[in-house]
Design a protein around this motif. Sequence first.
Motif: not given
Lengths: 139, 388
Positions: B56, B94-97, B210-213, B216, B219-220
């Motif tokens: 992403n 948080d939320g990023i791989t 990659k992001v979880d959401d 958003r 914001s990432y």
Amino acid sequence: MKRLALFTVSVIVAGLVVAYADRGGEEIKASSVKALSINDIQSDPLSFTGEIKINGVAAAFSEADETFFGIMDTAELMACKDLYCGAYALPAKYTGSSPMPKLADVVDVTGSFVKTDTEFYFAVTDFEVRRNIMRLISR
Amino acid sequence: MNIPKLVCKNLLRRKGRFIFTLLGITIGMASFVALLSLGGNMRGEVTKQAGALGANLIITPKNWCAYDQISILTGESLPESLQYDVLDKVSAIDGITAVPYLTQKTAVQNNPVLVTGILPGEMKDFKGWELKEGDYFVSPDERAAVIGSSIANQFDLGLNDVLTIRGGRFPVKAILQATGSNDDASVYLPVSVVQEIYDVEGYISYIAAKVDDITRLDSYIAAVVDVANVAVTSDRQLLSSVLAILGAVNTTLQLIAGVALIAAAFGIVNTMMTATYERRREIGILRAIGAKSSAIFNIFLLESGLYGLLGGVTGVAAGFVVSVFAAPLIAQSDFTALLKGAAPTASLDASIVLRAILFSIVISIASGLYPAWKAAKLTPVEAISHYE
């Protein structure tokens, strides 16, 4: 009329044959270019053995030794459009009888890598100037 | 004699004119198909590679230019200009791989091959790779290679064959299942090993995340920019910026094709106008025996439509043959030189074939409208009383 029909059918068959033959080439290959680019050889030049052909742009000339010149990657130079953008230049040495390439000449150089304790360069045995791209870049 | 027979007879009445008019539309369509095919393939290839990236966000050094962005999608080597600790900072969000890429090149049998430094376990999960043969890396600094399926096929490499990279010897440990993307054309080594053998310790080329959401994303991006002095591009931004460059190439190709098609269309207009003039007596006789003006109109329109159909079919075939020879020349031009791996290749799909033939028929019918109208509006008297 028969000849016209024959011609039309021939064109269609030729197209289909080439189209079918090309389908085998859909697999992504590591390289399908005839001449290597500077980008191709820059990281590990000594992994290329024997005589090879490299495409690049004559981007610098040695004042100390007129047989030496630097070759930059054509695609990279086309993108940054600046001979002094800091991109890698392959040191090349040509001792043949032809006049040296000019600044911004796109060249296909044929030769092999030479590495000694003190020197590393591409020994050019032959080169062909394809075009000059000075108008497309800044000095 | 029914209308289709009459149309065919009329077309073949002047064989020379028929052949030259057909050649005109064939050449026009051939250039249209060749250039459309080349341009479409470039777009398709870039879009496919963007999808295969599976990320992403792309995190790169700030000073990277369009050339470097294109290189991410075309599978070229990139400068190692991002410090490795950026990966740790990004991964901590948080939320990023995030996974690192360190791209270099070597030669296999004197052919340039991409060498990609990866975190083995993380990359396998990130990409969802599956193995065709062999066993995957067991440790993050194992001195062995995993290779893409195309590399294996192209160089006839199998398990335990040894690759020599920067003087080091690396046995092939596994071969990946084909993905249809640039992943198939790379040799994979652990990133720490690539850093060591290419003397670039502490550096990587770029990071894919990659992001979880996905909602958003902004914001990432802000979070990444907050923790590291880097440039962050979404996969869509990356794709659109590369496609914008391709768009300029495509527009030029289409303009050239357009000129050829317009010339062919005027050829049809000219032929049909001449036919209208030559066949005044025939039109008059047809009208005198009861043919309606709409029938005359249809005859002439069918004739020009038939030119379109025949020219479309021969043009598609000729266009593909032309594109096979033109692709390498266009790829070497100044305009497309920077596209590298996305440079045009010749291939034809069914949709292009159908669209081209349909387009040829439409253009030809449009070209025949005025001559058909001229023929249809002739009265029986003025048509039959015409003498040369």
